[in-house]
Write a protein that holds these residues in place. Structure first.
Motif, PDB file in Angstrom:
ATOM      1  N   ASP A 262       2.955  14.501  -9.212  1.00 50.90           N
ATOM      2  CA  ASP A 262       2.859  13.404  -8.249  1.00 50.90           C
ATOM      3  C   ASP A 262       1.387  13.218  -7.891  1.00 50.90           C
ATOM      4  O   ASP A 262       0.804  14.035  -7.179  1.00 50.90           O
ATOM      5  N   LEU A 263       0.778  12.155  -8.396  1.00 53.47           N
ATOM      6  CA  LEU A 263      -0.650  11.936  -8.183  1.00 53.47           C
ATOM      7  C   LEU A 263      -0.961  11.358  -6.808  1.00 53.47           C
ATOM      8  O   LEU A 263      -2.047  11.571  -6.269  1.00 53.47           O
ATOM      9  N   ILE A 264      -0.014  10.650  -6.203  1.00 57.92           N
ATOM     10  CA  ILE A 264      -0.259   9.929  -4.953  1.00 57.92           C
ATOM     11  C   ILE A 264       0.090  10.809  -3.759  1.00 57.92           C
ATOM     12  O   ILE A 264       1.206  11.329  -3.661  1.00 57.92           O
ATOM     13  N   ARG A 265      -0.852  10.982  -2.842  1.00 57.02           N
ATOM     14  CA  ARG A 265      -0.613  11.727  -1.606  1.00 57.02           C
ATOM     15  C   ARG A 265       0.038  10.843  -0.547  1.00 57.02           C
ATOM     16  O   ARG A 265       0.925  11.280   0.168  1.00 57.02           O
ATOM     17  N   TYR A 266      -0.442   9.604  -0.424  1.00 52.61           N
ATOM     18  CA  TYR A 266       0.143   8.649   0.513  1.00 52.61           C
ATOM     19  C   TYR A 266      -0.260   7.244   0.045  1.00 52.61           C
ATOM     20  O   TYR A 266      -1.246   7.075  -0.695  1.00 52.61           O
ATOM     21  N   PRO A 267       0.483   6.215   0.441  1.00 55.64           N
ATOM     22  CA  PRO A 267       0.199   4.852  -0.037  1.00 55.64           C
ATOM     23  C   PRO A 267      -1.193   4.387   0.356  1.00 55.64           C
ATOM     24  O   PRO A 267      -1.655   4.603   1.474  1.00 55.64           O
ATOM     25  N   LYS A 268      -1.865   3.730  -0.560  1.00 56.13           N
ATOM     26  CA  LYS A 268      -3.231   3.251  -0.333  1.00 56.13           C
ATOM     27  C   LYS A 268      -3.284   2.207   0.781  1.00 56.13           C
ATOM     28  O   LYS A 268      -4.187   2.218   1.609  1.00 56.13           O
ATOM     29  N   GLN A 269      -2.303   1.287   0.813  1.00 59.92           N
ATOM     30  CA  GLN A 269      -2.320   0.210   1.798  1.00 59.92           C
ATOM     31  C   GLN A 269      -2.170   0.755   3.223  1.00 59.92           C
ATOM     32  O   GLN A 269      -2.875   0.352   4.145  1.00 59.92           O
ATOM     33  N   LYS A 270      -1.245   1.693   3.421  1.00 59.03           N
ATOM     34  CA  LYS A 270      -1.026   2.253   4.751  1.00 59.03           C
ATOM     35  C   LYS A 270      -2.203   3.113   5.203  1.00 59.03           C
ATOM     36  O   LYS A 270      -2.468   3.232   6.396  1.00 59.03           O
ATOM     37  N   ALA A 271      -2.897   3.718   4.261  1.00 62.07           N
ATOM     38  CA  ALA A 271      -4.028   4.572   4.624  1.00 62.07           C
ATOM     39  C   ALA A 271      -5.167   3.758   5.226  1.00 62.07           C
ATOM     40  O   ALA A 271      -5.872   4.216   6.125  1.00 62.07           O
ATOM     41  N   LYS A 272      -5.361   2.539   4.727  1.00 66.01           N
ATOM     42  CA  LYS A 272      -6.480   1.717   5.196  1.00 66.01           C
ATOM     43  C   LYS A 272      -6.125   0.867   6.401  1.00 66.01           C
ATOM     44  O   LYS A 272      -7.006   0.311   7.044  1.00 66.01           O
ATOM     45  N   LYS A 273      -4.841   0.749   6.712  1.00 70.76           N
ATOM     46  CA  LYS A 273      -4.423  -0.109   7.810  1.00 70.76           C
ATOM     47  C   LYS A 273      -4.610   0.628   9.131  1.00 70.76           C
ATOM     48  O   LYS A 273      -4.177   1.751   9.310  1.00 70.76           O
ATOM     49  N   LYS A 274      -5.240  -0.034  10.075  1.00 76.00           N
ATOM     50  CA  LYS A 274      -5.445   0.550  11.404  1.00 76.00           C
ATOM     51  C   LYS A 274      -4.503  -0.081  12.393  1.00 76.00           C
ATOM     52  O   LYS A 274      -4.297  -1.293  12.395  1.00 76.00           O
ATOM     53  N   LYS A 275      -3.918   0.740  13.242  1.00 74.32           N
ATOM     54  CA  LYS A 275      -2.953   0.251  14.253  1.00 74.32           C
ATOM     55  C   LYS A 275      -3.526   0.468  15.636  1.00 74.32           C
ATOM     56  O   LYS A 275      -3.968   1.574  15.970  1.00 74.32           O
TER      57      LYS A 275
END
Length: 500
Positions: A483-496
């Motif tokens: 599994d190469l992906i640790r977490y989704p790229k889009q959610k990682a960059k999104k700030k809440k």
């Protein structure tokens, strides 16, 4: 009396308790620590035997002997297994297993003329309390270190990685003294080929016993002729857990406070979990400082020797005058001068490491000052060289891994000799030899210089420098995790924000 049976002939039961006692005493060479007690009730005889200092005597007295010697429990295997308030009774017939398990702390109960003996695990293990790691000091992050107890170490790992995906494979290594070894990895992340390679190397290992994880590491590493370590050793559970989460494989050995991590690259030895606890730019600076320190440690003193012997033109004129004045009273060539000081530094370091902590620190400081000053005043060496040697020694201690720091100090000596005979050409020859050697090395079959060779640009931010966490959404591609992906790229960059 019947002839004693050998452990290779399988089952020895049924047998008389007196004959069983004689067999065990012969196998243990009449060791007085073998406790063999015989009890009688009506027409039956019962034997309880164990190694005295390996078991918990209170549990034997209260939970085994007291119920057995009461009139309530009949002397039969079925009754004993059902009535004795101890967990995990096991029926055994093989003498070889009995001998091996006695040394692990098992207690055996045998009723004369029964077909099996009953075993209970009542081992007593001495262990030290959890303490701070001595070889890997941290300013930030957990300070706890592994201990010599396998149970304690597994407990720490389980607390750090609370996932049902965690696999802990158990092996017993050693013919004369079997010792427990665990392979630990995440099933859905670790590369299957790497796991199988590690498993195969352990199962094919045919040795008497494994003294420590450092010894085991030398048995199973890819090349035994190189000076560079190919597996990472650590006393820090957080570094161990962090590596497992990245898709690497961990190995724990009973009675060893050091864990093994594989596969690794050359750059892994300059990483520290402390980099993760700092800002990404600070972590990048410190990691770069360690790389530069390794180069300084191996090349600084050789460059001085080459310049002072052959290449005066590369020295600035002002410094050249001071260097000439400093070396005017020195009767030795630069190569002998440098080797003398480097050997002196190594002697001080080794003596300080072998003495008690407070005394060792005093010897290192006082010895360095006194011997260095005396060497300059006696005309054995120059002031300038002392500065270079001191910087090289300090640079070698910046490596977070002790083995790589030691490697840097040893490499320095052949580089000094090459510089003394061939100048900068000799240094370049030595550097090219080291690069070619590193290109040939592997760690668990993986290239040692990855991600530089083979080139994998996307992995540079995981070993050479650090980026902010939102850019670290992939694992180390060079090790081919499932599994190469640790977490989704889009959610990682999104700030809440709060209003969302």
């Amino acid at each position: 009396m019947k002839r004693s049976r050998s452990p290779e002939k399988g089952s020895i039961f049924p047998i008389k308790v007196a004959e069983l006692k004689k067999i065990l005493q012969d196998q243990f060479n009449n060791n007085p620590d073998l406790s063999f007690s015989i009890y009688e009730k009506k027409d039956k005889k019962l034997a309880v035997f164990f190694i005295a200092y390996l078991v918990e005597s209170e549990k034997i007295e209260n939970f085994l002997l007291e119920p057995l010697l009461s009139k309530e429990i009949p002397w039969a295997n079925t009754s004993i297994k059902n009535e004795i308030p101890l967990n995990g009774p096991e029926e055994v017939v093989n003498l070889k297993n009995i001998l091996a398990n006695l040394l692990l702390g098992k207690v055996y109960v045998y009723i004369e003329q029964e077909q099996t003996a009953i075993a209970y695990m009542l081992s007593k293990k001495e262990k030290r309390s959890l303490q701070q790691s001595e070889t890997e000091s941290l300013v930030l992050g957990p300070k706890i270190g592994f201990t010599e107890s396998m149970v304690t170490n597994l407990n720490i790992v389980r607390w750090n990685i609370r996932s049902e995906d965690l696999v802990l494979e158990r092996f017993m290594l050693g013919k004369r003294e079997p010792r427990e070894v665990r392979i630990i990895y995440l099933h859905s992340i670790a590369n299957s080929d790497d796991v199988q390679t590690m498993r195969q190397r352990l199962t094919e290992l045919d040795i008497d016993f494994v003294e420590d994880s450092a010894i085991l590491m030398q048995y199973i590493e890819d090349s035994s002729s190189t000076i560079f370590p190919q597996f990472l050793s650590t006393e820090l559970p957080d570094r161990f857990s962090y590596s497992i989460n990245k898709g690497k494989i961990g190995v724990l050995v009973e009675n060893s406070p050091t864990a093994i991590i594989a596969p690794t690259s050359f750059f892994s030895y300059f990483e520290s979990t402390e980099d993760l606890y700092m800002r990404w730019n600070v972590g990048t600076f410190l990691r770069g400082l360690r790389f530069i320190s390794f180069l300084l440690s191996t090349l600084l003193t050789p460059m001085y020797v080459a310049a002072a012997t052959f290449h005066y033109e590369i020295i600035p004129p002002t410094l050249l005058v001071n260097l000439g004045l400093s070396r005017a009273a020195v009767p030795f060539p630069p190569i002998l001068e440098a080797l003398f000081l480097e050997l002196m530094i190594e002697l001080l370091r080794e003596s300080g490491a072998r003495l008690p902590t407070k005394v060792g620190q005093t010897i290192g400081i006082v010895g360095g000052v006194v011997v260095g000053t005396a060497a300059v005043q006696a005309g054995i060496t120059s002031n300038v060289l002392i500065i270079f040697v001191a910087l090289s020694a300090l640079a070698s201690f910046t490596a977070p891994n002790y083995l790589m720091g030691t490697t840097a100090r040893i490499i320095r000596f052949p580089m000094i000799i090459l510089a003394g005979f061939l100048g900068i050409i000799g240094i370049l020859f030595g550097a090219c030899f080291l690069v070619i050697h590193l290109l040939k090395l592997t760690s668990l079959g993986r290239p040692y210089l990855s991600p530089i060779y083979p080139l994998e640009m996307k992995d540079f931010n995981k070993v050479l420098f650090r980026l902010p966490n939102q850019f670290q959404y992939k694992r180390f591609k060079s090790y081919r995790p499932k599994d190469l992906i640790r977490y989704p790229k889009q959610k990682a960059k999104k700030k809440k924000d709060i209003d969302e």
